[in-house]
Design a protein around this motif. Structure first.
Motif, PDB file in Angstrom:
ATOM      1  N   UNK A  72      19.985  46.884  54.735  1.00  0.00           N
ATOM      2  CA  UNK A  72      20.073  46.860  53.278  1.00  0.00           C
ATOM      3  C   UNK A  72      20.246  45.420  52.821  1.00  0.00           C
ATOM      4  N   UNK A  73      19.320  44.926  51.998  1.00  0.00           N
ATOM      5  CA  UNK A  73      19.346  43.549  51.505  1.00  0.00           C
ATOM      6  C   UNK A  73      19.650  43.557  50.015  1.00  0.00           C
ATOM      7  N   UNK A  74      20.692  42.841  49.635  1.00  0.00           N
ATOM      8  CA  UNK A  74      21.113  42.758  48.236  1.00  0.00           C
ATOM      9  C   UNK A  74      20.663  41.426  47.648  1.00  0.00           C
ATOM     10  N   UNK A  75      19.863  41.494  46.590  1.00  0.00           N
ATOM     11  CA  UNK A  75      19.330  40.295  45.937  1.00  0.00           C
ATOM     12  C   UNK A  75      19.910  40.177  44.531  1.00  0.00           C
ATOM     13  N   UNK A  76      20.144  38.938  44.122  1.00  0.00           N
ATOM     14  CA  UNK A  76      20.599  38.654  42.763  1.00  0.00           C
ATOM     15  C   UNK A  76      19.441  38.033  42.003  1.00  0.00           C
ATOM     16  N   UNK A  77      19.034  38.671  40.925  1.00  0.00           N
ATOM     17  CA  UNK A  77      17.899  38.226  40.114  1.00  0.00           C
ATOM     18  C   UNK A  77      18.384  37.754  38.749  1.00  0.00           C
ATOM     19  N   UNK A  78      17.885  36.604  38.321  1.00  0.00           N
ATOM     20  CA  UNK A  78      18.225  36.057  37.006  1.00  0.00           C
ATOM     21  C   UNK A  78      16.947  35.913  36.197  1.00  0.00           C
ATOM     22  N   UNK A  79      16.844  36.668  35.106  1.00  0.00           N
ATOM     23  CA  UNK A  79      15.656  36.649  34.264  1.00  0.00           C
ATOM     24  C   UNK A  79      15.673  35.443  33.325  1.00  0.00           C
ATOM     25  N   UNK A  80      14.555  35.191  32.675  1.00  0.00           N
ATOM     26  CA  UNK A  80      14.468  34.078  31.728  1.00  0.00           C
ATOM     27  C   UNK A  80      15.373  34.297  30.530  1.00  0.00           C
ATOM     28  N   UNK A  81      15.743  35.549  30.276  1.00  0.00           N
ATOM     29  CA  UNK A  81      16.667  35.873  29.183  1.00  0.00           C
ATOM     30  C   UNK A  81      18.120  35.655  29.585  1.00  0.00           C
ATOM     31  N   UNK A  82      18.359  35.151  30.794  1.00  0.00           N
ATOM     32  CA  UNK A  82      19.677  34.936  31.392  1.00  0.00           C
ATOM     33  C   UNK A  82      20.344  36.244  31.837  1.00  0.00           C
ATOM     34  N   UNK A  83      19.644  37.343  31.684  1.00  0.00           N
ATOM     35  CA  UNK A  83      20.173  38.608  32.186  1.00  0.00           C
ATOM     36  C   UNK A  83      20.108  38.604  33.706  1.00  0.00           C
ATOM     37  N   UNK A  84      21.176  39.110  34.348  1.00  0.00           N
ATOM     38  CA  UNK A  84      21.237  39.131  35.795  1.00  0.00           C
ATOM     39  C   UNK A  84      21.317  40.569  36.299  1.00  0.00           C
ATOM     40  N   UNK A  85      20.597  40.827  37.369  1.00  0.00           N
ATOM     41  CA  UNK A  85      20.556  42.158  37.967  1.00  0.00           C
ATOM     42  C   UNK A  85      20.736  42.054  39.471  1.00  0.00           C
ATOM     43  N   UNK A  86      21.244  43.123  40.060  1.00  0.00           N
ATOM     44  CA  UNK A  86      21.320  43.243  41.508  1.00  0.00           C
ATOM     45  C   UNK A  86      20.248  44.234  41.963  1.00  0.00           C
ATOM     46  N   UNK A  87      19.464  43.833  42.939  1.00  0.00           N
ATOM     47  CA  UNK A  87      18.406  44.686  43.481  1.00  0.00           C
ATOM     48  C   UNK A  87      18.676  44.874  44.971  1.00  0.00           C
ATOM     49  N   UNK A  88      18.799  46.113  45.394  1.00  0.00           N
ATOM     50  CA  UNK A  88      19.043  46.429  46.797  1.00  0.00           C
ATOM     51  C   UNK A  88      17.807  47.076  47.404  1.00  0.00           C
ATOM     52  N   UNK A  89      17.291  46.472  48.456  1.00  0.00           N
ATOM     53  CA  UNK A  89      16.146  47.012  49.188  1.00  0.00           C
ATOM     54  C   UNK A  89      16.645  47.477  50.545  1.00  0.00           C
TER      55      UNK A  89
END
Length: 302
Positions: A42-59
């Motif tokens: 399980x890989x947990x990624x931190x994504x930061x959008x251009x709107x400065x919104x941040x999300x966690x994505x787990x693959x």
């Protein structure tokens, strides 16, 4: 099992250098044991959008006797079915190795695209090449994986879709089998992938007491004697110029054999004066600098 970090003291740190902690000829030499089987990653990624919104994505990649699977979760609750995409690549009953799906999660519109039809695997459930996984969040490419993903992302970018920032912050691996665990880890974006070997030697190898050995790139960096008394602890090593805390908890191997799980963790930190990771979260959304953690859950068969 108690939380691994709750048993570690702030000052119980021993710093060693992976390049000089053992002589060159004192490399790890495992016995005839076959490395344990990797069941899931399980890989947990931190994504930061251009709107400065941040999300966690787990693959998550998994493997069992009936087939292999892929799941993608959005948000900090990987068990939430409302934010999950699950793909079963079992060729016997149901096979969907290529496709795309759109769903909503965390107040964002998510589009996932994947192609595993030509994926190549080694011993574990995670493909090594011949695949891609792309996650588009609110019309931005939030994550792309695989050696085929660049072409897919390029096509998306040509249509004006921006590319968000993303980083791998945690990797969790589950193993079952004996007490020999082999994996790879890249501790920073600019570093190389390192071979990691964790081995527990015992009476069957002529030792009076169990010994835990940790090797990186065939160099022994940690050796823990009398493991049944030192079943929890931590040491610090240098890898790619980074401080990496290595923590272990093998309590259940000795005192709860019905469970048989042990936990090993590698975590980067900023410097000698920083505290060990005690009760903080894996990811702090306000923190710009992303540290990396590798957790290995090891089940020892009786």
């Amino acid at each position: 099992m108690r939380d691994i970090a709750s048993c570690l003291g702030e000052y119980a740190i021993k710093v060693s250098d992976s390049a000089c902690s053992a002589p060159a000829n004192q490399a790890c030499r495992p016995s005839g044991l076959v490395p344990s089987i990797q069941d899931s990653v399980a890989c947990l990624y931190k994504t930061k959008l251009s709107t400065q919104k941040q999300l966690l994505i787990t693959v998550t990649w998994c493997k069992n006797p009936t087939g292999q699977g892929l799941s993608i979760n959005i948000g900090d609750d990987p068990s939430s079915s409302s934010s999950a995409l699950k793909v079963n690549t079992n060729s016997r009953f149901f096979r969907k190795t290529k496709g795309n799906r759109t769903f909503e999660s965390c107040n964002s519109k998510i589009e996932a695209l994947w192609d595993l039809s030509n994926a190549k695997y080694e011993s574990g459930p995670e493909p090594t090449n011949g695949f891609y996984v792309v996650v588009v969040v609110d019309s931005e490419v939030g994550l792309f994986l695989g050696d085929m993903s660049e072409d897919v992302v390029a096509k998306k970018l040509k249509t004006g879709i921006p590319l968000a920032q993303f980083s791998l912050v945690c990797r969790r691996e589950h193993f079952t089998g004996n007490t020999l665990y082999s994996t790879k880890a890249q501790f920073c974006d600019t570093g190389m992938a390192h071979d990691i070997l964790i081995r527990c030697s015992g009476e069957d190898e002529g030792l009076k007491y169990p010994v835990l050995s940790v090797c990186i790139d065939k160099k022994k960096v940690i050796r823990v004697k009398r493991l049944q008394w030192n079943f929890r602890g931590n040491q610090t090593i240098f890898v790619d110029g980074l401080l990496v805390d290595m923590m272990w908890d093998v309590h259940d191997w000795f005192f709860n054999p019905a469970s048989g799980y042990a936990v090993f963790m590698f975590r980067t930190r900023s410097g000698l004066d920083s505290r060990l990771w005690l009760e903080e979260k894996l990811v702090q959304k306000e923190q710009e600098k992303v540290e990396f953690s590798l957790l290995i859950y090891a089940c020892k068969n009786p």
